[in-house]
Design an enzyme around this catalytic site. Structure first.
Site, PDB file in Angstrom:
ATOM      1  CG  ASN A   1      -5.929  17.584  46.561  1.00 11.00           C
ATOM      2  OD1 ASN A   1      -5.635  16.717  45.652  1.00 11.00           O
ATOM      3  ND2 ASN A   1      -4.845  17.775  47.470  1.00 11.00           N
TER       4      ASN A   1
ATOM      5  CB  CYS B   1      -0.449  15.189  43.220  1.00 16.77           C
ATOM      6  SG  CYS B   1      -0.429  14.919  44.946  1.00 16.77           S
ATOM      7  CG  HIS B   2       3.190  19.296  45.338  1.00 17.27           C
ATOM      8  ND1 HIS B   2       1.578  19.656  45.622  1.00 17.27           N
ATOM      9  CD2 HIS B   2       3.417  20.461  44.878  1.00 17.27           C
ATOM     10  CE1 HIS B   2       1.557  21.056  45.239  1.00 17.27           C
ATOM     11  NE2 HIS B   2       2.837  21.569  44.914  1.00 17.27           N
TER      12      HIS B   2
ATOM     13  CG  HIS C   1      -3.176  11.898  47.608  1.00 20.03           C
ATOM     14  ND1 HIS C   1      -3.917  12.894  48.688  1.00 20.03           N
ATOM     15  CD2 HIS C   1      -2.266  12.932  47.011  1.00 20.03           C
ATOM     16  CE1 HIS C   1      -3.507  14.134  48.667  1.00 20.03           C
ATOM     17  NE2 HIS C   1      -2.582  14.201  47.432  1.00 20.03           N
TER      18      HIS C   1
END
Length: 432
Positions: A148, A169-170, A199
């Site tokens: 990030n 990304c998770h 996000h």
């Protein structure tokens, strides 16, 4: 021998997950797993852990630690990036403590917001150095970025680094399972579609047997909002804007101008927002690793179960040509038609021997595209600052950040940026 290079290999637990997955994948046996980190002690710890795992798993992968980055990259087919420039101390502390002097509070500060801007500024030069090495010694490698701020770094690596890059990304993987568990709903047979930006991607569709699940999801969410819980910000956003967002409530509290406000201090309590959450996590993680390090490194029978991390599945799909679906961060080549083409977007992607193939989404609902653009504005201006070296674009990026702009005057924003530049010192040599 084919090679997988891991940059930032001092992140031992993450190395265990990603490269442990590789060692459990038949199609990746015999690969060299090349480890590189600037912290030699952490590098050697990761090397020892992987050697223990290799023995326990019975993998034929070759583990090798490098102190020369270019040699670690030479001939790599896949590169995994998981670095953190500046670490918790001093840089994360700086990102939180200087803004506090201006009354600007944050929760995570690693993506956008004033903390995200400065995390980008100290990381972009480093990843561009990576790109120069890769162009020289492994130009065809697939670069898998876990670092990030995801959207900005993936954008920079693609457009200015010239790399074949996907950001991983998770938040997409965990979104639906965590949401449905919280709502007491079953995910079996559920079809979903998620797209937006990292996000701040949106659960655009959730159906089962052709039935839209959103009305029931919203009904259950409204009931849960009557008492405090961990996901109040996202449920509020879903109620007001119509859709659930992928990343956590503590993150989203600082991506919007609505929740952390000096003039409305009751909102922090009402929406159960954990201010200064990331520093707390950093301290806990450091203590946790110190407590378990010796025992883990001495364990010759380290067990590992293949995780849901995308990296090994991507490599497996490319090696076997058996397709695999991911949520990937890629440049917006007409994929989301009401977001800027200069932006990095997060969309479903198909992976096979041909590589990462993003899918077309079309227009997002207009209110969701508008929310995404508020964050994209800051992302693109941060990139402009980093590439041109012009300090005024740092100010511009901060002036367009939703949370910062909602709290501070233009003069205070400039002053805050100047204070952060000074406090970062040699971490930001271009702006000293």
């Amino acid at each position: 021998m084919s090679k997988i290079t891991f940059l930032g290999a001092g992140s031992t637990i993450f190395v265990k997950n990603v490269l442990g997955d590789v060692m459990l994948t038949e199609a990746l046996q015999g690969f060299e797993l090349a480890l590189f980190d600037i912290n030699d002690n952490r590098l050697r710890e990761s090397e020892q852990l992987l050697l223990n795992m290799k023995e326990s798993i019975g993998s034929t992968c070759v583990i090798k630690a490098y102190t020369n980055r270019k040699e670690a990259l030479r001939g790599a087919k896949y590169v995994v990036n998981a670095i953190q420039v500046g670490g918790y101390d001093p840089c994360t502390i700086t990102d939180f403590e200087i803004p506090k002097k201006y009354g600007l509070r944050q929760t995570i500060a690693d993506t956008v917001g004033i903390g995200g801007i400065f995390r980008n500024l100290r990381t972009i030069p480093v990843v561009l150095d990576f790109a120069k090495d890769i162009q020289e010694v492994c130009p065809d490698a697939l670069f898998m970025n876990y670092t990030n701020p995801m959207a900005v770094l993936t954008n920079v690596l693609t457009t200015h680094g010239g790399l074949n890059t996907v950001g991983l990304c998770h938040s997409v993987q965990g979104c639906v399972p965590h949401l449905f568990e919280h709502l007491g709903m079953d995910t079996a047979g559920v079809k979903t579609k998620i797209a937006g930006i990292n996000h701040m991607a949106w659960l655009l569709e959730a159906t089962k047997d052709g039935v839209d699940l959103y009305p029931e999801m919203k009904r259950r969410a409204a009931e849960l909002q009557k008492e405090k819980h961990h996901d109040m910000v996202r449920f509020e956003l879903m109620q007001k804007f119509g859709y659930y967002v992928t990343e956590s409530s503590e993150h989203n509290a600082e991506y919007h101008p609505y929740f952390i406000k000096r003039n409305y201090p009751e909102l922090v309590d009402r929406f159960n927002i954990p201010l200064d959450e990331y520093p707390r996590r950093c301290i806990e993680q450091i203590k946790g690793w110190e407590a378990q390090r010796d025992a883990m490194l001495a364990d010759k029978k380290v067990e590992h179960k293949r995780s849901e991390e995308y990296a090994s599945h991507i490599m497996e799909a490319m090696e076997t040509d058996i397709p695999y679906k991911i949520g990937g961060n890629v440049m917006n080549t007409g994929l989301i038609t009401n977001l800027p083409k200069e932006a990095c977007v997060e969309v479903p992607c198909l992976v096979d021997r041909s590589g990462i193939q993003p899918t077309f989404i079309g227009d997002l609902p207009p209110q969701l595209a508008a929310l995404n653009r508020t964050n994209i504005n800051t992302q693109l201006l941060t990139i402009e600052a980093a590439i041109t070296g012009k300090k005024e674009h740092i100010y511009h990026a901060a002036m367009f950040d939703p949370h910062t702009a909602a709290e501070l005057s233009l003069d205070d924003i400039v002053s805050l940026c100047d204070d952060l530049i000074e406090a970062h010192g040699n971490w930001l040599p271009s702006f000293k």
